[in-house]
Structures are given as structure tokens and as C-alpha cells.
Design a protein around this motif. Structure first.
Motif, mmCIF file in Angstrom:
data_model
loop_
_atom_site.group_PDB
_atom_site.id
_atom_site.type_symbol
_atom_site.label_atom_id
_atom_site.label_comp_id
_atom_site.label_asym_id
_atom_site.label_seq_id
_atom_site.Cartn_x
_atom_site.Cartn_y
_atom_site.Cartn_z
ATOM 1 N N SER A 158 -34.133 -28.654 -10.303
ATOM 2 C CA SER A 158 -33.949 -28.214 -9.188
ATOM 3 C C SER A 158 -33.811 -26.662 -9.742
ATOM 4 N N TRP A 177 -32.026 -23.397 -2.673
ATOM 5 C CA TRP A 177 -31.943 -24.567 -3.719
ATOM 6 C C TRP A 177 -33.012 -24.920 -2.762
ATOM 7 N N ALA A 213 -32.890 -23.134 -8.784
ATOM 8 C CA ALA A 213 -31.481 -22.193 -7.343
ATOM 9 C C ALA A 213 -31.803 -21.004 -7.572
ATOM 10 N N TYR A 263 -26.635 -30.544 -9.246
ATOM 11 C CA TYR A 263 -27.899 -29.730 -8.404
ATOM 12 C C TYR A 263 -28.853 -30.369 -9.568
ATOM 13 N N PRO A 273 -35.268 -28.445 -4.823
ATOM 14 C CA PRO A 273 -36.222 -29.462 -5.812
ATOM 15 C C PRO A 273 -37.483 -29.648 -6.397
#
Length: 196
Positions: free
Chosen positions: A65, A157, A67, A61, A159
Motif C-alpha cells: 500500500s 492511504w 500512504a 498497513y 492499497p
């Protein structure tokens, strides 16, 4: 003849060892990786990951971002995962304990940032044959995900195109819930009064 027996025995022992390794190691590795992150939250609670935990668990990732995860356990009750995402791209991926992808959803497929996913244990063969189907669970909870294993992980998730957006995304993700559903109470009809 004895040599052939030992060669076959060694082959099957190696095959059994390999199969045990392939089946057991992913679940063990996932459990160890999540143990430190979820030590305070426990099962069936949503946690927004700190940047260092996110990089350790999900190195693929992007660092900008955000999560969040829920280590779910449906062994005692179904689990309801509810989110209200900010506009923009996001994904939800639900994995079994062994790492198999059970379900994936993104903003385009959902059509809305508000959604609910009901996680429940997949019925066994006997249960499938003996219990009638019910469509009211879908209307009640949104989407249903049947998991063949009682434990797994849901990863949400989103971004951030700019590091300054990270705090706002974290606030939005922190509203996500992942909690056991109360058991359904069946209502039975009152019994008829006995005639005197």
C-alpha cells in the motif's frame, strides 16, 4: 490518622502520575515518530511516505500500500486538504495530536475521488455562544473538521493489489495538497459622505 493521610496522598500522587503519562506520552511519541519523516516538509505540507517510513509509522498497513501524511497546524490559520484519488479503495483518517480519531472518510462515503476537507480549530464555549453560525464554509471547502487541538495528522492511504501499481498510486497521491488557507477579508460598506 497520619497513616491514612499518607496512604491517600500516595494514591492521589500515583493517580496524577498515571494521568500525566497517559495524556502526554501519545503526543510525545507521535511527535518523535513524525519528526524524522517531516523534517524537510514541515507542518501543513503533504508528504508521500517512503516504504520504510510507512512500515515504521504504520506497521499494520500492507507493504504494497501507499500512504501519505500531512502534519497540520491550525493555530494560525485553517488548513485545506485537497485530493484527487485514482479509482479504487482509499481512506483518509484525521487524528488529533494525542492520537484521537477526529474524522474518517473512504471512497464509498465520498462518492468521488476529488474532495476537499477544511481543518479548523474547534471553537471554545465562549466563541460558540458569541459567533453566529455560517453555512457558506461547507459549500466553499467540502467537508469541515473541527479539531480540539491545534496540531494533528491527516493520513491518506490506498492499497495496491500488485507491487507494480505502487508507482502509479504514488504519482496520484503526490498531487494531494495540504496548505494553510488565506484569512478571510471582510468587506465593509463604504461610509457615507459627511454633510457639509
Amino acid at each position: 490518622m497520619g497513616k491514612l493521610y499518607w496512604i491517600a496522598a500516595a494514591f492521589f500522587a500515583a493517580l496524577a502520575t498515571h494521568a500525566a503519562f497517559v495524556l502526554a506520552v501519545p503526543a510525545y511519541t507521535l511527535d518523535r515518530s513524525l519528526a524524522g519523516v517531516l523534517e524537510h516538509a514541515g507542518a501543513n505540507h503533504f508528504v508521500v511516505l517512503k516504504p520504510e517510513d510507512q512500515q515504521r509509522l504504520f506497521p499494520g498497513y500492507p507493504s504494497n500500500s501507499v500512504a501519505g501524511i500531512c502534519a497540520f497546524d491550525v493555530s494560525k490559520a485553517d488548513v485545506k486538504f485537497t485530493a484527487d484519488m485514482a479509482p479504487g479503495y482509499w481512506t483518509l483518517t484525521i487524528y488529533s495530536r494525542s492520537g484521537q480519531v477526529l474524522y474518517a472518510l473512504n471512497d464509498t462515503q465520498a462518492g468521488s475521488g476529488q474532495f476537499t476537507v477544511k481543518l479548523k480549530r474547534a471553537p471554545g464555549l465562549i466563541e460558540m455562544l458569541t459567533q453566529p453560525g455560517s453555512d457558506d464554509a461547507i459549500a466553499e471547502a467540502g467537508w469541515n473538521v473541527d479539531t480540539p487541538e491545534p496540531r494533528g495528522i491527516a493520513v491518506l492511504w490506498q492499497p495496491a493489489s500488485d507491487p507494480a501499481e505502487r508507482a502509479g498510486i504514488q504519482r496520484g497521491l503526490s498531487k494531494t495538497t495540504c496548505a494553510p488557507m488565506p484569512p478571510k477579508v471582510s468587506v465593509s460598506a463604504p461610509s457615507a459622505a459627511k454633510k457639509a
